[in-house]
Design an enzyme around this catalytic site. Sequence first.
Site, mmCIF file in Angstrom:
data_model
loop_
_atom_site.group_PDB
_atom_site.id
_atom_site.type_symbol
_atom_site.label_atom_id
_atom_site.label_comp_id
_atom_site.label_asym_id
_atom_site.label_seq_id
_atom_site.Cartn_x
_atom_site.Cartn_y
_atom_site.Cartn_z
ATOM 1 N N HIS A 1 5.020 53.928 5.946
ATOM 2 C CA HIS A 1 3.997 54.362 6.903
ATOM 3 C C HIS A 1 2.694 54.591 6.129
ATOM 4 C CE1 HIS A 1 2.282 56.200 10.429
ATOM 5 N NE2 HIS A 1 2.013 57.304 9.761
ATOM 6 N N ASN A 2 1.551 54.177 6.698
ATOM 7 C CA ASN A 2 0.256 54.305 5.997
ATOM 8 C C ASN A 2 0.359 53.757 4.577
ATOM 9 O OD1 ASN A 2 -0.771 55.529 8.289
ATOM 10 N ND2 ASN A 2 -0.636 57.599 7.483
ATOM 11 N N GLU B 1 2.947 48.912 6.846
ATOM 12 C CA GLU B 1 1.986 49.164 7.922
ATOM 13 C C GLU B 1 0.598 48.712 7.490
ATOM 14 O OE1 GLU B 1 0.993 52.661 11.081
ATOM 15 O OE2 GLU B 1 1.254 53.297 9.005
ATOM 16 N N HIS C 1 -7.241 54.283 7.523
ATOM 17 C CA HIS C 1 -6.701 55.223 8.501
ATOM 18 C C HIS C 1 -7.852 55.636 9.405
ATOM 19 C CE1 HIS C 1 -4.442 58.749 10.000
ATOM 20 N NE2 HIS C 1 -3.400 58.021 9.692
ATOM 21 N N ASP D 1 -3.151 49.010 9.176
ATOM 22 C CA ASP D 1 -4.029 49.502 10.245
ATOM 23 C C ASP D 1 -5.341 48.740 10.169
ATOM 24 O OD1 ASP D 1 -2.082 51.330 10.859
ATOM 25 O OD2 ASP D 1 -3.162 53.087 10.145
ATOM 26 N N GLU E 1 -1.236 47.577 13.155
ATOM 27 C CA GLU E 1 -1.815 48.452 14.174
ATOM 28 C C GLU E 1 -3.220 47.904 14.404
ATOM 29 O OE1 GLU E 1 -3.053 52.992 14.129
ATOM 30 O OE2 GLU E 1 -0.888 52.761 13.892
#
Length: 154
Positions: A25-26, A55, A70, A57, A104
């Site tokens: 995650h991240n 991930e 982020h 983003d 994302e």
Amino acid sequence: SNPLHRQVHQDMQQPLCHYFIASSHNTYLSGDQLLSQSRADMYARVLQAGCRCVEVDCWDGPDGEPVVHHGYTLTSKIPFREVAETINKYAFIKNEFPVILSIENHCSIQQQKKIAQYLKEIFGDKLDLSSVSTGDPRQLPSPQDLKGKILVKV
């Protein structure tokens, strides 16, 4: 003791949904999720450590170039292209099973098209473009079927 008990066998022929997948995650963050640096080399680190789902983003960046960071925080931004190139370089060094890009997407249509262009250009035939249209998870391909492939989950 039975020597057969010392052998590890994993059946990698089942549908993908039958497995736990090591996920990050991240992935791009080198520290906390409010102030830390975003770094492409974090992808190299987690992929070599066995992670198979990372991930990404994506946000609109300057000059029509999508960036990874982020959102709504003070974390630094890295070009999407750099992230994709790093993933391409390190995805299969330690492990040939598929890598899932968990994207994302916060980008405009124009920058989404740029992301699609980079995915095709950088990953080439490693990019799995077969769409799974069935609602039946038993029809999913297996990790064995997808060796050396990059999957995109949005």
